[in-house]
Design a protein around this motif. Structure first.
Motif, mmCIF file in Angstrom:
data_model
loop_
_atom_site.group_PDB
_atom_site.id
_atom_site.type_symbol
_atom_site.label_atom_id
_atom_site.label_comp_id
_atom_site.label_asym_id
_atom_site.label_seq_id
_atom_site.Cartn_x
_atom_site.Cartn_y
_atom_site.Cartn_z
ATOM 1 N N ARG A 191 21.164 38.669 42.348
ATOM 2 C CA ARG A 191 21.424 38.186 40.988
ATOM 3 C C ARG A 191 21.904 39.683 40.208
ATOM 4 O O ARG A 191 22.617 39.648 39.216
ATOM 5 C CB ARG A 191 20.370 37.860 40.355
ATOM 6 C CG ARG A 191 20.348 37.375 38.770
ATOM 7 C CD ARG A 191 19.504 36.465 38.376
ATOM 8 N NE ARG A 191 19.338 35.048 38.938
ATOM 9 C CZ ARG A 191 18.472 34.429 39.747
ATOM 10 N NH1 ARG A 191 17.401 35.254 40.104
ATOM 11 N NH2 ARG A 191 18.644 33.101 40.142
ATOM 12 N N PRO A 192 21.363 40.724 40.384
ATOM 13 C CA PRO A 192 21.794 42.177 39.752
ATOM 14 C C PRO A 192 23.416 42.144 40.051
ATOM 15 O O PRO A 192 24.135 42.778 39.038
ATOM 16 C CB PRO A 192 21.222 43.367 40.409
ATOM 17 C CG PRO A 192 19.676 42.579 40.965
ATOM 18 C CD PRO A 192 20.162 41.211 41.380
ATOM 19 N N ALA A 193 23.881 41.639 40.855
ATOM 20 C CA ALA A 193 25.384 41.799 41.170
ATOM 21 C C ALA A 193 26.070 40.681 40.694
ATOM 22 O O ALA A 193 27.204 40.728 40.376
ATOM 23 C CB ALA A 193 25.633 42.126 42.752
ATOM 24 N N VAL A 194 25.552 39.565 40.793
ATOM 25 C CA VAL A 194 26.214 38.320 40.282
ATOM 26 C C VAL A 194 25.204 37.691 39.200
ATOM 27 O O VAL A 194 24.265 36.542 39.689
ATOM 28 C CB VAL A 194 26.263 37.268 41.553
ATOM 29 C CG1 VAL A 194 27.272 36.125 41.042
ATOM 30 C CG2 VAL A 194 27.118 38.036 42.649
ATOM 31 N N LEU A 241 24.162 38.261 54.944
ATOM 32 C CA LEU A 241 25.033 37.366 53.713
ATOM 33 C C LEU A 241 24.607 37.835 52.186
ATOM 34 O O LEU A 241 25.862 37.980 51.618
ATOM 35 C CB LEU A 241 24.191 35.941 53.412
ATOM 36 C CG LEU A 241 24.700 34.979 52.673
ATOM 37 C CD1 LEU A 241 26.381 34.784 52.808
ATOM 38 C CD2 LEU A 241 24.237 33.663 52.963
ATOM 39 N N ALA A 242 23.581 38.426 51.799
ATOM 40 C CA ALA A 242 23.391 38.892 50.640
ATOM 41 C C ALA A 242 24.175 40.292 50.515
ATOM 42 O O ALA A 242 24.718 40.438 49.379
ATOM 43 C CB ALA A 242 21.981 39.410 50.607
ATOM 44 N N GLU A 243 24.335 41.022 51.477
ATOM 45 C CA GLU A 243 25.106 42.325 51.224
ATOM 46 C C GLU A 243 26.521 42.079 51.153
ATOM 47 O O GLU A 243 27.217 42.633 50.449
ATOM 48 C CB GLU A 243 25.026 42.999 52.703
ATOM 49 C CG GLU A 243 23.389 43.802 52.689
ATOM 50 C CD GLU A 243 23.498 44.119 54.368
ATOM 51 O OE1 GLU A 243 24.148 44.337 54.868
ATOM 52 O OE2 GLU A 243 22.317 44.866 54.517
ATOM 53 N N GLN A 244 26.920 40.841 51.687
ATOM 54 C CA GLN A 244 28.481 40.465 51.668
ATOM 55 C C GLN A 244 28.630 39.862 50.305
ATOM 56 O O GLN A 244 29.904 40.070 49.785
ATOM 57 C CB GLN A 244 28.867 39.410 52.678
ATOM 58 C CG GLN A 244 28.821 39.936 54.149
ATOM 59 C CD GLN A 244 29.798 41.296 54.385
ATOM 60 O OE1 GLN A 244 30.798 41.358 53.894
ATOM 61 N NE2 GLN A 244 28.938 42.183 54.936
ATOM 62 N N ILE A 245 27.973 39.119 49.829
ATOM 63 C CA ILE A 245 27.771 38.545 48.382
ATOM 64 C C ILE A 245 27.873 39.926 47.388
ATOM 65 O O ILE A 245 28.958 39.950 46.566
ATOM 66 C CB ILE A 245 26.641 37.561 47.868
ATOM 67 C CG1 ILE A 245 27.001 36.311 48.887
ATOM 68 C CG2 ILE A 245 26.610 37.311 46.548
ATOM 69 C CD1 ILE A 245 25.715 35.275 48.813
ATOM 70 N N ILE A 246 27.030 40.661 47.657
ATOM 71 C CA ILE A 246 26.870 41.872 46.476
ATOM 72 C C ILE A 246 28.371 42.872 46.771
ATOM 73 O O ILE A 246 28.890 42.963 45.774
ATOM 74 C CB ILE A 246 26.013 42.924 46.917
ATOM 75 C CG1 ILE A 246 24.450 41.976 46.457
ATOM 76 C CG2 ILE A 246 25.971 44.066 45.949
ATOM 77 C CD1 ILE A 246 23.289 42.680 46.984
#
Length: 449
Positions: free
Chosen positions: A359-362, A430-435
């Protein structure tokens, strides 16, 4: 007299010098010498043509060899919610199957009895594993895919003869291949019976004659007929076929061994065998959860006839497929089965934890209900309740092109990230790739504001 300017091409680094660069030497450990020198010469040619300067050659060579692998195929995270995704390689193999492939990659006893030192039947271990999972089969044989199994069965049983099939079961499989074209290529003649929506037992009976080679029943796996429809029970078709001395081939398609409550209308291999089919055809890389393969199971005399046909040699599988199939059948629950029966509440928990992380990135990320699908021609139209992250559509492209490609589903004005097919131990990746995917886009927006 003025000195003529030197030719800039003379400043292009020599091949031998470029080969000594640490990055190039490191790449040579995983790439062949012709591949590495081919990359170097390609960059040198670009410099000679003026596309890049001679001073840029070294950096460009290093860039091209860094991270280069012998295979162009890249592992991806399947976030579409489609379990058997043909474009993503269908069934992901279990850890046991992957280990079996590694073990079988060298010399192996694929056709040798180590006890006697003599030649043995190919794939006896995989055959035994199949028969253990299919107690109603007298014998089994493995070929390279479901289409090959159908071609082999049609050729061996009905060359230059009629194959009776219901009009409602004429299907077109992937990439425009039609069942009719596939079968007619074997030299068989197709005899359609019934209508698109209804076929009766007497339709089969009236079509059987001197030139009949087989009756074929095909599960229409990639479409569904509803309304005023009907086909005779399979055991009635089998009884008719046996009474008239005609073999019955049943193509169940998806490779489900026995009925599963999650897919109530999906036919199974066991049901077809118990109904009296002489040969049952199924795919190994669908609900079976294994490698690409075509499984033929049924009566011992029918399977023997198929396995002895000359075409069987052309469609046989290699040791890697046999090893992976055996390990899939005898090992722990394969990923396909786990994804099919994934717990909706657990998926929601994972999705909410993931949303908190990114959420901080998106900032606009939300968790939404999302229906997954079996895919691969199985469980047509059956929704699989689950949950997904709803991300901005703009993230779909950078997610696919990231260091670890993530393939989501673009629908309803969003990029949906479904966790059904992603192992839980990959959630952090997955989280790292989204960020990472969100960062460039946000930087661009900030500059424009």
């Amino acid at each position: 007299m003025p000195t003529a300017p030197s030719d800039p091409r003379r400043r292009i680094p020599r091949t031998d010098d470029l080969l000594t660069l640490p990055e190039v030497a490191a790449a040579s450990a995983s790439l062949s010498r012709p591949v590495v020198t081919g990359i170097i010469r390609g960059v040198q040619d670009r410099a000679r043509a003026g596309a890049i300067t001679p001073e840029d050659v070294q950096a460009e060579v290093v860039r091209l060899v860094t991270g280069r692998t012998p295979s162009a195929l890249r592992p991806v995270l399947n976030a579409t919610g489609v379990i058997i995704h043909t474009n993503l390689g269908r069934a992901p193999l279990s850890a046991a199957a992957r280990a079996a492939i590694a073990d079988a990659a060298g010399y192996t006893d694929v056709e040798m009895d180590l006890g006697t030192g003599k030649r043995s039947r190919r794939g006896t271990q995989a055959r035994a594993a199949l028969l253990q999972r299919m107690p109603d089969a007298e014998d089994a044989f493995v070929v390279n895919n479901g289409a090959a199994a159908l071609v082999l069965a049609t050729t061996a049983l009905a060359f230059d003869r009629d194959v009776i099939i219901s009009r409602g079961q004429f299907v077109e499989i992937g990439a425009g291949f039609r069942l009719s074209d596939l079968m007619e290529s074997t030299g068989a003649r197709l005899r359609e019976v019934g209508t698109t929506n209804r076929t009766r037992l007497e339709d089969y009976a009236d079509a059987i004659g001197e030139g009949t080679g087989a009756i074929l029943v095909v599960h229409p796996s990639n479409f569904r007929l509803e309304g005023f429809t009907g086909v005779p029970p399979l055991n009635d078709v089998a009884a008719l076929a046996h009474e008239r001395g005609v073999p019955l081939i049943v193509d169940v398609g998806s490779g489900q061994f026995e009925p599963d409550a999650a897919l109530p209308q999906e036919p199974s291999i066991g049901e077809a065998l118990r109904a009296g089919a002489d040969a049952v055809i199924a795919s190994g890389d669908k609900l079976m959860g294994g490698p690409q393969a075509g499984v033929l199971a049924g009566r011992a005399d029918t399977v023997a006839q198929l396995s002895r046909h000359p075409l069987a040699r052309a469609v046989r599988v290699d040791k890697l497929t046999l090893a992976a199939l055996e390990a899939t059948l005898l090992g722990p629950t394969p990923p396909v089965t786990a994804a099919l029966h994934a717990d909706s509440a657990e998926m929601r928990r994972r999705a909410e934890a993931l949303s908190d992380t990114v959420r901080p990135a998106v900032p606009g990320v939300v968790v939404v209900e999302h229906e997954g699908r079996v895919g691969g021609g199985g469980g047509t139209g059956v929704p699989l309740p689950g949950w997904a992250l709803r991300l901005p559509t703009r993230l779909a492209d950078p997610l696919r092109s990231g260091e670890v490609p993530v393939v989501g589903r673009v629908a309803d004005g969003a990029c949906l990230i479904d966790l059904r097919c992603i192992p839980e131990d990959q959630d952090q990746v997955l989280a790292e790739q989204i960020i990472a995917a969100a960062a460039p886009a946000e930087s661009t927006e900030e500059k424009g504001s």
